[in-house]
Motif scaffolding. Structure first.
Motif, PDB file in Angstrom:
ATOM      1  N   ILE A 159       0.825  -1.185  -0.042  1.00  0.00           N
ATOM      2  CA  ILE A 159      -0.146  -0.116  -0.095  1.00  0.00           C
ATOM      3  C   ILE A 159       0.831   1.337   0.031  1.00  0.00           C
ATOM      4  CG2 ILE A 159      -1.606   1.511   1.291  1.00  0.00           C
ATOM      5  CD1 ILE A 159      -2.817  -1.532   2.284  1.00  0.00           C
ATOM      6  N   LEU A 160       1.972   1.297   0.658  1.00  0.00           N
ATOM      7  CA  LEU A 160       2.926   2.401   0.780  1.00  0.00           C
ATOM      8  C   LEU A 160       3.175   2.666  -0.540  1.00  0.00           C
ATOM      9  CD1 LEU A 160       4.535   4.581   2.070  1.00  0.00           C
ATOM     10  CD2 LEU A 160       6.159   2.864   2.780  1.00  0.00           C
ATOM     11  N   CYS A 161       4.033   1.612  -1.281  1.00  0.00           N
ATOM     12  CA  CYS A 161       4.554   1.614  -2.459  1.00  0.00           C
ATOM     13  C   CYS A 161       3.446   1.834  -3.496  1.00  0.00           C
ATOM     14  CB  CYS A 161       5.171   0.114  -3.089  1.00  0.00           C
ATOM     15  SG  CYS A 161       6.561  -0.288  -2.147  1.00  0.00           S
ATOM     16  N   GLY A 162       2.330   1.590  -3.318  1.00  0.00           N
ATOM     17  CA  GLY A 162       0.972   2.066  -4.167  1.00  0.00           C
ATOM     18  C   GLY A 162       0.897   3.601  -4.116  1.00  0.00           C
ATOM     19  N   VAL A 163       1.017   4.226  -3.043  1.00  0.00           N
ATOM     20  CA  VAL A 163       0.695   5.475  -3.035  1.00  0.00           C
ATOM     21  C   VAL A 163       2.080   6.297  -3.401  1.00  0.00           C
ATOM     22  CG1 VAL A 163       0.608   7.478  -1.202  1.00  0.00           C
ATOM     23  CG2 VAL A 163      -0.748   5.268  -0.899  1.00  0.00           C
ATOM     24  N   LEU A 164       3.243   5.769  -2.865  1.00  0.00           N
ATOM     25  CA  LEU A 164       4.182   6.520  -3.398  1.00  0.00           C
ATOM     26  C   LEU A 164       4.774   6.558  -4.930  1.00  0.00           C
ATOM     27  CD1 LEU A 164       6.838   5.370  -0.679  1.00  0.00           C
ATOM     28  CD2 LEU A 164       5.819   7.762  -0.907  1.00  0.00           C
ATOM     29  N   SER A 165       4.201   5.326  -5.621  1.00  0.00           N
ATOM     30  CA  SER A 165       4.263   5.118  -6.956  1.00  0.00           C
ATOM     31  C   SER A 165       3.138   5.920  -7.720  1.00  0.00           C
ATOM     32  CB  SER A 165       4.755   3.762  -7.333  1.00  0.00           C
ATOM     33  OG  SER A 165       3.577   2.938  -7.135  1.00  0.00           O
ATOM     34  N   GLY A 166       2.114   6.424  -7.201  1.00  0.00           N
ATOM     35  CA  GLY A 166       1.020   7.077  -7.825  1.00  0.00           C
ATOM     36  C   GLY A 166      -0.223   6.014  -7.976  1.00  0.00           C
ATOM     37  N   LEU A 167      -0.018   4.837  -7.709  1.00  0.00           N
ATOM     38  CA  LEU A 167      -1.009   3.944  -7.658  1.00  0.00           C
ATOM     39  C   LEU A 167      -2.317   4.140  -6.825  1.00  0.00           C
ATOM     40  CD1 LEU A 167       0.832   0.689  -8.487  1.00  0.00           C
ATOM     41  CD2 LEU A 167      -0.354   2.124 -10.220  1.00  0.00           C
ATOM     42  N   LEU A 168      -2.102   4.664  -5.619  1.00  0.00           N
ATOM     43  CA  LEU A 168      -3.084   5.146  -4.736  1.00  0.00           C
ATOM     44  C   LEU A 168      -3.145   6.501  -4.326  1.00  0.00           C
ATOM     45  CD1 LEU A 168      -2.926   1.872  -2.601  1.00  0.00           C
ATOM     46  CD2 LEU A 168      -4.980   2.333  -4.061  1.00  0.00           C
ATOM     47  N   PRO A 169      -3.909   7.340  -3.980  1.00  0.00           N
ATOM     48  CA  PRO A 169      -3.993   8.578  -3.643  1.00  0.00           C
ATOM     49  C   PRO A 169      -3.473   8.863  -2.292  1.00  0.00           C
ATOM     50  CG  PRO A 169      -6.142   7.964  -3.581  1.00  0.00           C
ATOM     51  CD  PRO A 169      -5.519   6.590  -4.055  1.00  0.00           C
ATOM     52  N   ARG A 170      -3.867   7.871  -1.572  1.00  0.00           N
ATOM     53  CA  ARG A 170      -3.567   7.947   0.308  1.00  0.00           C
ATOM     54  C   ARG A 170      -3.600   6.848   0.885  1.00  0.00           C
ATOM     55  NH1 ARG A 170      -8.494   9.610  -0.939  1.00  0.00           N
ATOM     56  NH2 ARG A 170      -7.862  11.688  -1.625  1.00  0.00           N
ATOM     57  N   LEU A 171      -3.056   6.918   2.132  1.00  0.00           N
ATOM     58  CA  LEU A 171      -3.085   5.707   3.165  1.00  0.00           C
ATOM     59  C   LEU A 171      -3.129   6.352   4.584  1.00  0.00           C
ATOM     60  CD1 LEU A 171      -0.136   5.526   4.743  1.00  0.00           C
ATOM     61  CD2 LEU A 171       0.423   4.418   2.396  1.00  0.00           C
ATOM     62  N   HIS A 172      -3.755   5.316   5.389  1.00  0.00           N
ATOM     63  CA  HIS A 172      -3.747   5.700   6.886  1.00  0.00           C
ATOM     64  C   HIS A 172      -3.223   4.494   7.518  1.00  0.00           C
ATOM     65  CE1 HIS A 172      -5.762   7.702  10.574  1.00  0.00           C
ATOM     66  NE2 HIS A 172      -4.464   7.823  10.650  1.00  0.00           N
ATOM     67  N   PHE A 173      -2.011   4.444   8.011  1.00  0.00           N
ATOM     68  CA  PHE A 173      -1.739   3.474   8.933  1.00  0.00           C
ATOM     69  C   PHE A 173      -1.834   3.593  10.544  1.00  0.00           C
ATOM     70  CE2 PHE A 173       1.841   2.680   5.670  1.00  0.00           C
ATOM     71  CZ  PHE A 173       0.969   1.980   4.862  1.00  0.00           C
ATOM     72  N   GLN A 174      -2.744   2.818  11.193  1.00  0.00           N
ATOM     73  CA  GLN A 174      -3.079   3.109  12.531  1.00  0.00           C
ATOM     74  C   GLN A 174      -2.589   1.895  13.452  1.00  0.00           C
ATOM     75  OE1 GLN A 174      -7.370   3.985  11.625  1.00  0.00           O
ATOM     76  NE2 GLN A 174      -7.154   5.260  13.052  1.00  0.00           N
ATOM     77  N   ARG A 175      -2.085   2.347  14.628  1.00  0.00           N
ATOM     78  CA  ARG A 175      -1.950   1.635  15.665  1.00  0.00           C
ATOM     79  C   ARG A 175      -2.656   1.908  16.929  1.00  0.00           C
ATOM     80  NH1 ARG A 175      -0.351  -0.509  11.597  1.00  0.00           N
ATOM     81  NH2 ARG A 175       1.593  -1.599  11.099  1.00  0.00           N
ATOM     82  N   PRO A 176      -2.470   1.313  17.958  1.00  0.00           N
ATOM     83  CA  PRO A 176      -3.521   1.893  19.151  1.00  0.00           C
ATOM     84  C   PRO A 176      -2.671   3.387  19.759  1.00  0.00           C
ATOM     85  CG  PRO A 176      -3.116  -0.431  19.375  1.00  0.00           C
ATOM     86  CD  PRO A 176      -2.467   0.066  18.216  1.00  0.00           C
ATOM     87  N   GLY A 177      -3.584   4.375  19.580  1.00  0.00           N
ATOM     88  CA  GLY A 177      -3.216   5.615  20.061  1.00  0.00           C
ATOM     89  C   GLY A 177      -2.119   6.309  18.994  1.00  0.00           C
ATOM     90  N   LYS A 178      -1.890   5.725  17.960  1.00  0.00           N
ATOM     91  CA  LYS A 178      -1.089   6.658  16.735  1.00  0.00           C
ATOM     92  C   LYS A 178      -1.406   6.224  15.492  1.00  0.00           C
ATOM     93  CE  LYS A 178       2.864   3.434  17.386  1.00  0.00           C
ATOM     94  NZ  LYS A 178       4.085   3.116  17.737  1.00  0.00           N
ATOM     95  N   GLY A 179      -1.004   7.098  14.449  1.00  0.00           N
ATOM     96  CA  GLY A 179      -1.360   6.815  13.111  1.00  0.00           C
ATOM     97  C   GLY A 179      -0.403   7.712  12.055  1.00  0.00           C
ATOM     98  N   ILE A 180      -0.379   7.270  11.010  1.00  0.00           N
ATOM     99  CA  ILE A 180       0.604   8.150  10.214  1.00  0.00           C
ATOM    100  C   ILE A 180      -0.129   8.016   8.808  1.00  0.00           C
ATOM    101  CG2 ILE A 180       2.641   8.225   8.400  1.00  0.00           C
ATOM    102  CD1 ILE A 180       4.119   6.649  10.892  1.00  0.00           C
ATOM    103  N   LYS A 181      -0.570   9.007   8.183  1.00  0.00           N
ATOM    104  CA  LYS A 181      -1.220   9.440   7.115  1.00  0.00           C
ATOM    105  C   LYS A 181      -0.237   9.931   5.998  1.00  0.00           C
ATOM    106  CE  LYS A 181      -5.389  11.112   9.427  1.00  0.00           C
ATOM    107  NZ  LYS A 181      -6.292  12.111   9.646  1.00  0.00           N
ATOM    108  N   ILE A 182      -0.403   9.239   4.685  1.00  0.00           N
ATOM    109  CA  ILE A 182       0.601   9.931   3.496  1.00  0.00           C
ATOM    110  C   ILE A 182      -0.462  10.026   2.460  1.00  0.00           C
ATOM    111  CG2 ILE A 182       2.362   9.263   2.023  1.00  0.00           C
ATOM    112  CD1 ILE A 182       3.683   7.523   4.167  1.00  0.00           C
ATOM    113  N   GLU A 183      -0.427  11.315   1.784  1.00  0.00           N
ATOM    114  CA  GLU A 183      -1.071  11.559   0.852  1.00  0.00           C
ATOM    115  C   GLU A 183      -0.425  12.214  -0.254  1.00  0.00           C
ATOM    116  OE1 GLU A 183      -5.422  14.023   0.308  1.00  0.00           O
ATOM    117  OE2 GLU A 183      -4.354  14.600   2.000  1.00  0.00           O
ATOM    118  N   ARG A 184      -0.778  11.999  -1.591  1.00  0.00           N
ATOM    119  CA  ARG A 184      -0.332  12.657  -2.756  1.00  0.00           C
ATOM    120  C   ARG A 184      -1.039  14.036  -2.860  1.00  0.00           C
ATOM    121  NH1 ARG A 184       2.732   9.472  -5.720  1.00  0.00           N
ATOM    122  NH2 ARG A 184       2.539  10.947  -7.476  1.00  0.00           N
TER     123      ARG A 184
END
Length: 150
Positions: A58-83
Motif C-alpha cells: 500500500i505504501l509503495c502504491g501511494v508513493l508510485s502513484g497507484l493510490l492517492p492516500r493511506l492511513h496506517f493506524q496502531r493503538p493511540g497513533k497513526g501515520i497518513k500519507i497523501e499525494r
C-alpha cells in the motif's frame, strides 16, 4: 541502497528503515516521523510504525502513484500519507500532544519510492514487470476503511 532513508521538512522528519519483524522473517519497513528542533531530530518524541506485509504494498502504491492516500493506524497513533501537487504530504499523530507533518518533495519522494520498492522486491522475490503487475493487482484490491479514503 542503505538500510534507511531520511526526508526533512521545516518542522519534522520522516525516516524509513529496513526492518524484519522477529515473529516473521519477512523484510518490511519501519516509518518514523519525528519533530525537528534546531535542525536536529527529536528521537525521543518520534512516532514509529512497523509496516505489515499487507501495508508495504500500500505504501509503495501511494508513493508510485497507484493510490492517492493511506492511513496506517496502531493503538493511540497513526501515520497518513497523501499525494498532493508537487509533493507527498506526511502527517503523524500520537495523542493530542504529538502531531507532526511534513511535505516530501519530488526528489525525496523518488528516493523513498525506490527504497520502499526495493524492500518490496526483497519481500516478494519479484523484479521488474512482475513486481509492477503484482503491485498494481494488490493496489486494485485496496479499499480505505472510512468514507473519506483516509
Amino acid at each position: 541502497m542503505g538500510d534507511s532513508i531520511e526526508c526533512y521538512g521545516k518542522c519534522a522528519s520522516l525516516r524509513a528503515e529496513a526492518t524484519t519483524p522477529r515473529e516473521k522473517d519477512i523484510p518490511t519497513l519501519t516509518l518514523d516521523v519525528a519533530l525537528l528542533k534546531g535542525g536536529k531530530v527529536e528521537k525521543d518524541n518520534k512516532i514509529s510504525i512497523q509496516l505489515s506485509t499487507s501495508e508495504l504494498p500500500i505504501l509503495c502504491g501511494v508513493l508510485s502513484g497507484l493510490l492517492p492516500r493511506l492511513h496506517f493506524q496502531r493503538p493511540g497513533k497513526g501515520i497518513k500519507i497523501e499525494r498532493q501537487d508537487n509533493k507527498v504530504f506526511v502527517h503523524a499523530s500520537q495523542g493530542k500532544e504529538h502531531i507532526y507533518a511534513l511535505p516530501v518533495n519530488i526528489g525525496d519522494t523518488f528516493r523513498l519510492t525506490a527504497f520502499a520498492l526495493n524492500r518490496l522486491k526483497e519481500q516478494s522475490g519479484l523484479n521488474g514487470d512482475n513486481l509492477t503487475l503484482a503491485l498494481r493487482g494488490a493496489c486494485a484490491l485496496y479499499k480505505p476503511l472510512n468514507p473519506q479514503g483516509i
